[in-house]
Design a protein around this motif. Sequence first.
Motif, PDB file in Angstrom:
ATOM      1  N   LEU A  21      34.512  30.955  49.250  1.00  0.00           N
ATOM      2  CA  LEU A  21      34.638  32.324  48.324  1.00  0.00           C
ATOM      3  C   LEU A  21      33.487  32.191  47.180  1.00  0.00           C
ATOM      4  O   LEU A  21      32.781  33.074  46.859  1.00  0.00           O
ATOM      5  N   ARG A  22      33.611  31.112  46.328  1.00  0.00           N
ATOM      6  CA  ARG A  22      32.523  30.741  45.302  1.00  0.00           C
ATOM      7  C   ARG A  22      31.084  31.089  45.955  1.00  0.00           C
ATOM      8  O   ARG A  22      30.173  31.447  45.261  1.00  0.00           O
ATOM      9  N   ASN A  26      28.364  33.702  44.622  1.00  0.00           N
ATOM     10  CA  ASN A  26      27.249  33.199  44.232  1.00  0.00           C
ATOM     11  C   ASN A  26      25.931  34.026  44.941  1.00  0.00           C
ATOM     12  O   ASN A  26      25.037  34.464  44.118  1.00  0.00           O
ATOM     13  N   GLU A  27      25.916  33.560  46.373  1.00  0.00           N
ATOM     14  CA  GLU A  27      24.966  34.071  47.003  1.00  0.00           C
ATOM     15  C   GLU A  27      24.992  35.978  46.844  1.00  0.00           C
ATOM     16  O   GLU A  27      23.802  36.377  46.939  1.00  0.00           O
ATOM     17  N   CYS A  28      26.212  36.599  46.660  1.00  0.00           N
ATOM     18  CA  CYS A  28      26.083  38.008  46.644  1.00  0.00           C
ATOM     19  C   CYS A  28      25.828  38.469  45.285  1.00  0.00           C
ATOM     20  O   CYS A  28      25.612  39.638  44.838  1.00  0.00           O
ATOM     21  N   GLU A  29      25.740  37.574  44.445  1.00  0.00           N
ATOM     22  CA  GLU A  29      25.584  37.781  42.798  1.00  0.00           C
ATOM     23  C   GLU A  29      26.833  38.587  42.276  1.00  0.00           C
ATOM     24  O   GLU A  29      26.619  39.568  41.601  1.00  0.00           O
ATOM     25  N   LEU A  35      36.172  34.723  42.349  1.00  0.00           N
ATOM     26  CA  LEU A  35      36.814  34.996  43.548  1.00  0.00           C
ATOM     27  C   LEU A  35      37.539  33.632  44.134  1.00  0.00           C
ATOM     28  O   LEU A  35      37.139  32.478  44.024  1.00  0.00           O
ATOM     29  N   SER A  36      38.829  34.173  44.600  1.00  0.00           N
ATOM     30  CA  SER A  36      39.686  32.947  45.238  1.00  0.00           C
ATOM     31  C   SER A  36      40.686  33.481  45.845  1.00  0.00           C
ATOM     32  O   SER A  36      40.647  34.722  46.279  1.00  0.00           O
ATOM     33  N   SER A  37      41.574  32.507  46.837  1.00  0.00           N
ATOM     34  CA  SER A  37      42.595  33.086  47.756  1.00  0.00           C
ATOM     35  C   SER A  37      43.511  33.737  46.934  1.00  0.00           C
ATOM     36  O   SER A  37      44.021  34.585  47.661  1.00  0.00           O
ATOM     37  N   HIS A  38      43.714  33.469  45.718  1.00  0.00           N
ATOM     38  CA  HIS A  38      44.898  33.878  44.924  1.00  0.00           C
ATOM     39  C   HIS A  38      44.444  35.536  44.643  1.00  0.00           C
ATOM     40  O   HIS A  38      45.190  36.238  44.903  1.00  0.00           O
ATOM     41  N   VAL A  39      42.892  35.687  44.193  1.00  0.00           N
ATOM     42  CA  VAL A  39      42.694  37.021  43.967  1.00  0.00           C
ATOM     43  C   VAL A  39      42.526  37.835  45.386  1.00  0.00           C
ATOM     44  O   VAL A  39      42.949  39.225  45.213  1.00  0.00           O
ATOM     45  N   ALA A  40      42.096  37.202  46.435  1.00  0.00           N
ATOM     46  CA  ALA A  40      42.137  38.165  47.842  1.00  0.00           C
ATOM     47  C   ALA A  40      43.597  38.346  47.989  1.00  0.00           C
ATOM     48  O   ALA A  40      43.809  39.420  48.649  1.00  0.00           O
ATOM     49  N   ARG A  41      44.689  37.696  47.763  1.00  0.00           N
ATOM     50  CA  ARG A  41      45.777  38.079  48.057  1.00  0.00           C
ATOM     51  C   ARG A  41      46.516  39.173  47.285  1.00  0.00           C
ATOM     52  O   ARG A  41      47.009  40.329  47.568  1.00  0.00           O
ATOM     53  N   HIS A  42      46.158  39.243  45.959  1.00  0.00           N
ATOM     54  CA  HIS A  42      46.458  40.443  45.182  1.00  0.00           C
ATOM     55  C   HIS A  42      45.674  41.625  45.522  1.00  0.00           C
ATOM     56  O   HIS A  42      46.214  42.688  45.639  1.00  0.00           O
ATOM     57  N   THR A  43      44.372  41.538  45.928  1.00  0.00           N
ATOM     58  CA  THR A  43      43.738  42.640  46.467  1.00  0.00           C
ATOM     59  C   THR A  43      44.203  42.987  47.552  1.00  0.00           C
ATOM     60  O   THR A  43      44.265  44.233  47.804  1.00  0.00           O
ATOM     61  N   PHE A  44      44.580  42.233  48.476  1.00  0.00           N
ATOM     62  CA  PHE A  44      45.162  42.679  49.859  1.00  0.00           C
ATOM     63  C   PHE A  44      46.368  43.437  49.637  1.00  0.00           C
ATOM     64  O   PHE A  44      46.752  44.602  50.134  1.00  0.00           O
ATOM     65  N   ALA A  45      47.313  42.995  48.562  1.00  0.00           N
ATOM     66  CA  ALA A  45      48.563  43.713  48.190  1.00  0.00           C
ATOM     67  C   ALA A  45      48.197  45.207  47.675  1.00  0.00           C
ATOM     68  O   ALA A  45      48.861  46.085  48.083  1.00  0.00           O
ATOM     69  N   THR A  46      47.308  45.087  46.813  1.00  0.00           N
ATOM     70  CA  THR A  46      47.024  46.223  46.071  1.00  0.00           C
ATOM     71  C   THR A  46      46.408  47.272  46.927  1.00  0.00           C
ATOM     72  O   THR A  46      46.865  48.675  47.085  1.00  0.00           O
ATOM     73  N   ILE A  47      45.304  47.223  47.769  1.00  0.00           N
ATOM     74  CA  ILE A  47      44.986  47.933  48.520  1.00  0.00           C
ATOM     75  C   ILE A  47      45.876  48.544  49.714  1.00  0.00           C
ATOM     76  O   ILE A  47      45.841  49.437  49.895  1.00  0.00           O
ATOM     77  N   SER A  48      46.603  47.540  50.157  1.00  0.00           N
ATOM     78  CA  SER A  48      47.848  48.022  51.119  1.00  0.00           C
ATOM     79  C   SER A  48      48.600  49.038  50.437  1.00  0.00           C
ATOM     80  O   SER A  48      48.857  49.857  51.291  1.00  0.00           O
TER      81      SER A  48
END
Length: 92
Positions: A21-22, A26-29, A35-48
């Motif tokens: 994820l890092r 970095n590649e996408c600037e 970004l982390s798996s923790h942030v991804a879980r929060h994002t998944f819950a919020t979008i859902s």
Amino acid sequence: SNPNVLHKEISTKTALVNKYLRKIQNECEITGKKLSSHVARHTFATISVKKEIPIKIIADLMGHSTVKTTEGYLHTESKTHDDYMTKLSNSI
């Protein structure tokens, strides 16, 4: 089946996911929050929840034993009673 071995395996896999994820960040600037798996879980819950998926379903998908745990992952604007009443009246 040893809990210590399982914990180590999960930690190793999580670290690998976070490394990728890092790299993607970095590649996408992408700036801002790391970004982390923790942030991804929060994002998944919020979008859902914004997509109106029932919180019980979200909790199940996230492996939470209670909805209370899932609620801690949500970052949404508080809807007022008026918002819900408008939604109800529009559906009648």
